[in-house]
Design a protein around this motif. Sequence first.
Motif, PDB file in Angstrom:
ATOM      1  N   LEU A 265     -41.536  33.372  35.008  1.00  0.00           N
ATOM      2  CA  LEU A 265     -40.415  32.851  34.227  1.00  0.00           C
ATOM      3  C   LEU A 265     -39.389  33.924  33.920  1.00  0.00           C
ATOM      4  N   GLU A 266     -38.140  33.536  33.861  1.00  0.00           N
ATOM      5  CA  GLU A 266     -37.079  34.445  33.426  1.00  0.00           C
ATOM      6  C   GLU A 266     -37.419  34.992  32.041  1.00  0.00           C
ATOM      7  N   ASN A 267     -37.038  36.236  31.797  1.00  0.00           N
ATOM      8  CA  ASN A 267     -37.281  36.944  30.532  1.00  0.00           C
ATOM      9  C   ASN A 267     -38.721  37.437  30.377  1.00  0.00           C
ATOM     10  N   GLY A 268     -39.581  37.172  31.363  1.00  0.00           N
ATOM     11  CA  GLY A 268     -40.975  37.574  31.246  1.00  0.00           C
ATOM     12  C   GLY A 268     -41.176  39.059  31.521  1.00  0.00           C
ATOM     13  N   LEU A 269     -42.207  39.627  30.915  1.00  0.00           N
ATOM     14  CA  LEU A 269     -42.625  41.007  31.176  1.00  0.00           C
ATOM     15  C   LEU A 269     -44.131  41.016  31.356  1.00  0.00           C
ATOM     16  N   HIS A 270     -44.592  41.522  32.515  1.00  0.00           N
ATOM     17  CA  HIS A 270     -46.020  41.484  32.812  1.00  0.00           C
ATOM     18  C   HIS A 270     -46.610  42.839  33.193  1.00  0.00           C
ATOM     19  N   GLY A 271     -45.781  43.902  33.319  1.00  0.00           N
ATOM     20  CA  GLY A 271     -46.379  45.196  33.562  1.00  0.00           C
ATOM     21  C   GLY A 271     -45.579  46.122  34.449  1.00  0.00           C
ATOM     22  N   ARG A 272     -46.205  47.269  34.775  1.00  0.00           N
ATOM     23  CA  ARG A 272     -45.538  48.328  35.526  1.00  0.00           C
ATOM     24  C   ARG A 272     -46.156  48.569  36.902  1.00  0.00           C
ATOM     25  N   THR A 273     -47.213  47.828  37.268  1.00  0.00           N
ATOM     26  CA  THR A 273     -47.771  47.940  38.607  1.00  0.00           C
ATOM     27  C   THR A 273     -46.914  47.122  39.572  1.00  0.00           C
ATOM     28  N   TYR A 274     -47.240  47.189  40.860  1.00  0.00           N
ATOM     29  CA  TYR A 274     -46.342  46.581  41.843  1.00  0.00           C
ATOM     30  C   TYR A 274     -46.177  45.076  41.652  1.00  0.00           C
ATOM     31  N   LEU A 275     -47.280  44.343  41.616  1.00  0.00           N
ATOM     32  CA  LEU A 275     -47.167  42.898  41.463  1.00  0.00           C
ATOM     33  C   LEU A 275     -46.640  42.511  40.091  1.00  0.00           C
ATOM     34  N   THR A 276     -47.109  43.204  39.048  1.00  0.00           N
ATOM     35  CA  THR A 276     -46.678  42.818  37.699  1.00  0.00           C
ATOM     36  C   THR A 276     -45.218  43.167  37.453  1.00  0.00           C
ATOM     37  N   MET A 277     -44.753  44.271  38.024  1.00  0.00           N
ATOM     38  CA  MET A 277     -43.328  44.578  37.919  1.00  0.00           C
ATOM     39  C   MET A 277     -42.511  43.576  38.721  1.00  0.00           C
ATOM     40  N   SER A 278     -43.062  43.152  39.860  1.00  0.00           N
ATOM     41  CA  SER A 278     -42.381  42.134  40.664  1.00  0.00           C
ATOM     42  C   SER A 278     -42.279  40.815  39.906  1.00  0.00           C
ATOM     43  N   ALA A 279     -43.264  40.546  39.039  1.00  0.00           N
ATOM     44  CA  ALA A 279     -43.272  39.303  38.253  1.00  0.00           C
ATOM     45  C   ALA A 279     -42.523  39.445  36.936  1.00  0.00           C
ATOM     46  N   THR A 280     -41.985  40.622  36.674  1.00  0.00           N
ATOM     47  CA  THR A 280     -41.216  40.878  35.455  1.00  0.00           C
ATOM     48  C   THR A 280     -39.749  40.577  35.714  1.00  0.00           C
ATOM     49  N   ALA A 281     -39.128  39.828  34.813  1.00  0.00           N
ATOM     50  CA  ALA A 281     -37.751  39.387  35.036  1.00  0.00           C
ATOM     51  C   ALA A 281     -36.765  40.006  34.053  1.00  0.00           C
ATOM     52  N   ILE A 282     -37.144  41.119  33.442  1.00  0.00           N
ATOM     53  CA  ILE A 282     -36.235  41.849  32.556  1.00  0.00           C
ATOM     54  C   ILE A 282     -35.713  43.049  33.337  1.00  0.00           C
ATOM     55  N   PRO A 283     -34.415  43.113  33.625  1.00  0.00           N
ATOM     56  CA  PRO A 283     -33.883  44.145  34.520  1.00  0.00           C
ATOM     57  C   PRO A 283     -34.279  45.572  34.147  1.00  0.00           C
ATOM     58  N   MET A 284     -34.302  45.901  32.869  1.00  0.00           N
ATOM     59  CA  MET A 284     -34.586  47.284  32.478  1.00  0.00           C
ATOM     60  C   MET A 284     -36.002  47.719  32.822  1.00  0.00           C
ATOM     61  N   TRP A 285     -36.919  46.765  33.048  1.00  0.00           N
ATOM     62  CA  TRP A 285     -38.300  47.105  33.365  1.00  0.00           C
ATOM     63  C   TRP A 285     -38.622  46.921  34.848  1.00  0.00           C
ATOM     64  N   ARG A 286     -37.604  46.681  35.676  1.00  0.00           N
ATOM     65  CA  ARG A 286     -37.818  46.522  37.125  1.00  0.00           C
ATOM     66  C   ARG A 286     -37.345  47.791  37.835  1.00  0.00           C
ATOM     67  N   ALA A 287     -38.139  48.852  37.718  1.00  0.00           N
ATOM     68  CA  ALA A 287     -37.724  50.162  38.218  1.00  0.00           C
ATOM     69  C   ALA A 287     -37.817  50.283  39.735  1.00  0.00           C
ATOM     70  N   ASP A 288     -38.775  49.602  40.344  1.00  0.00           N
ATOM     71  CA  ASP A 288     -38.995  49.711  41.785  1.00  0.00           C
ATOM     72  C   ASP A 288     -37.875  48.981  42.537  1.00  0.00           C
ATOM     73  N   PRO A 289     -37.158  49.674  43.437  1.00  0.00           N
ATOM     74  CA  PRO A 289     -36.061  49.009  44.166  1.00  0.00           C
ATOM     75  C   PRO A 289     -36.536  48.095  45.290  1.00  0.00           C
ATOM     76  N   ASP A 290     -37.842  48.069  45.569  1.00  0.00           N
ATOM     77  CA  ASP A 290     -38.360  47.275  46.688  1.00  0.00           C
ATOM     78  C   ASP A 290     -39.533  46.420  46.219  1.00  0.00           C
ATOM     79  N   LEU A 291     -39.251  45.516  45.309  1.00  0.00           N
ATOM     80  CA  LEU A 291     -40.307  44.683  44.729  1.00  0.00           C
ATOM     81  C   LEU A 291     -40.664  43.517  45.648  1.00  0.00           C
ATOM     82  N   SER A 292     -41.795  42.881  45.356  1.00  0.00           N
ATOM     83  CA  SER A 292     -42.338  41.846  46.230  1.00  0.00           C
ATOM     84  C   SER A 292     -41.439  40.609  46.279  1.00  0.00           C
ATOM     85  N   PRO A 293     -41.168  40.109  47.479  1.00  0.00           N
ATOM     86  CA  PRO A 293     -40.402  38.859  47.620  1.00  0.00           C
ATOM     87  C   PRO A 293     -41.278  37.618  47.417  1.00  0.00           C
TER      88      PRO A 293
END
Length: 429
Positions: free
Chosen positions: A136-164
């Motif tokens: 969901l938009e506005n969600g935060l689930h973590g800093r690992t690859y999948l959880t960052m990919s599932a995070t929808a808060i721009p400031m917490w999406r540090a990886d430029p190549d997240l999962s599609p």
Amino acid sequence: MIGADKIIEKKKEYLFPSSWGNHFYKNPPEIVKGDMQYLYDNTGKKYVDFFAGVSVMNCGHCNQEILDVTIKQMQTLQHTTIIYLTEQMVNLAERLSNILPGDLKRLFFCCTGSEANEGAMLLARLHTGKNEFIALENGLHGRTYLTMSATAIPMWRADPDLSPKIHFAKNTYSSSKSIEEAAKESLKSIEEIINSRGAENIAALIAEPIQGNGGIITPPLWYFKELKALLERNEILLIIDEVQTGFARTGKMFAIENYGVVPDIMTVAKALGNGMPISAFCANEEVAKSFVKPSASTLGGNPVSSATAMAVLDYIEKNDLCNKASILGDILKSGLEKLQTKFSIIKDIRGLGLMLGAELQLEDGQPATEITDIILEKLKDRGFIVGKNGINRNVLAFQPPLIITEENINELLDNLKDVLEEVSTEVID
């Protein structure tokens, strides 16, 4: 005690730049001591903590009853890994299985919320044989690859190549619609993703029952029942992230219990250890049996964290913290709503129990981000630690230790009223 300036200097010299500015204040204090709902800085100044380390210290800072158990265990056995047999972890698993919602019974212990959510998403893939997710938009689930990919808060999406493989649906918040309308739009958005991607490709939907960092976004009570029914029709699992919301915070042991829904997989962390690192992902028998390949978390469920978590559960039960969070949450929410009638900058009050947010908005409809920071600074100077969150960082977050008192709440409300009056005058001037 080296002082705040020296700490910031050392952060800039030795830590990654990503952590340099991670303090809310223009003049941040050096916190040196905690005692239940209170924090103290290096000058001896006392603060009432209304953020609890982001919903971690539910039972209070340095709670002696819990510390006694922790220290005793540390003096006896600290760590062996799960290769060797110790009873603390299995005793905790048994205890949790008796309080988890519905038929959730099986647990896998780890150390952080990110690790638990990553494990939950892996489990969903293993069980379903599918590899895509809805978040969901506005969600935060973590800093690992999948959880960052599932995070929808721009400031917490540090990886430029997240999962599609993660697809974002609308959440239950809209600045221009009611919560009921926004929730219906959310379900429609989820259904559209299922139809476009194909239910045969989507393993699970992951969601927080209340989106903490997203702005204390609180769905209407009917939302998760309709969501679960939609997912079940399409053979898609529901993962509920209780990392921030669990362990009495919302007036129930787990926030999803407010919605009358049992997820297929659930994650817990933060308050379970009351400052000690522990987390877990939990599932029912059917889902859990899909995870058969060897796996372990080196420090997950170690004797010290497990013994501490047992003491946390004892303390929550002994002191009826679920009921206390519900009663005190109503008092705090009522007080915030009264302030809302007096100050137009407060657009919305939302949340459950002692997980409440006050969204601040300017007269022109723009988020009051800068004023939010001013309010936090002024409250800090008056001896109150309050959090902030939201996509625009314009939501005051009230998530105190659950052992807070009514007197503490009234003192906060009185000071917040004074601060809002000060800010209103300054804006006019």
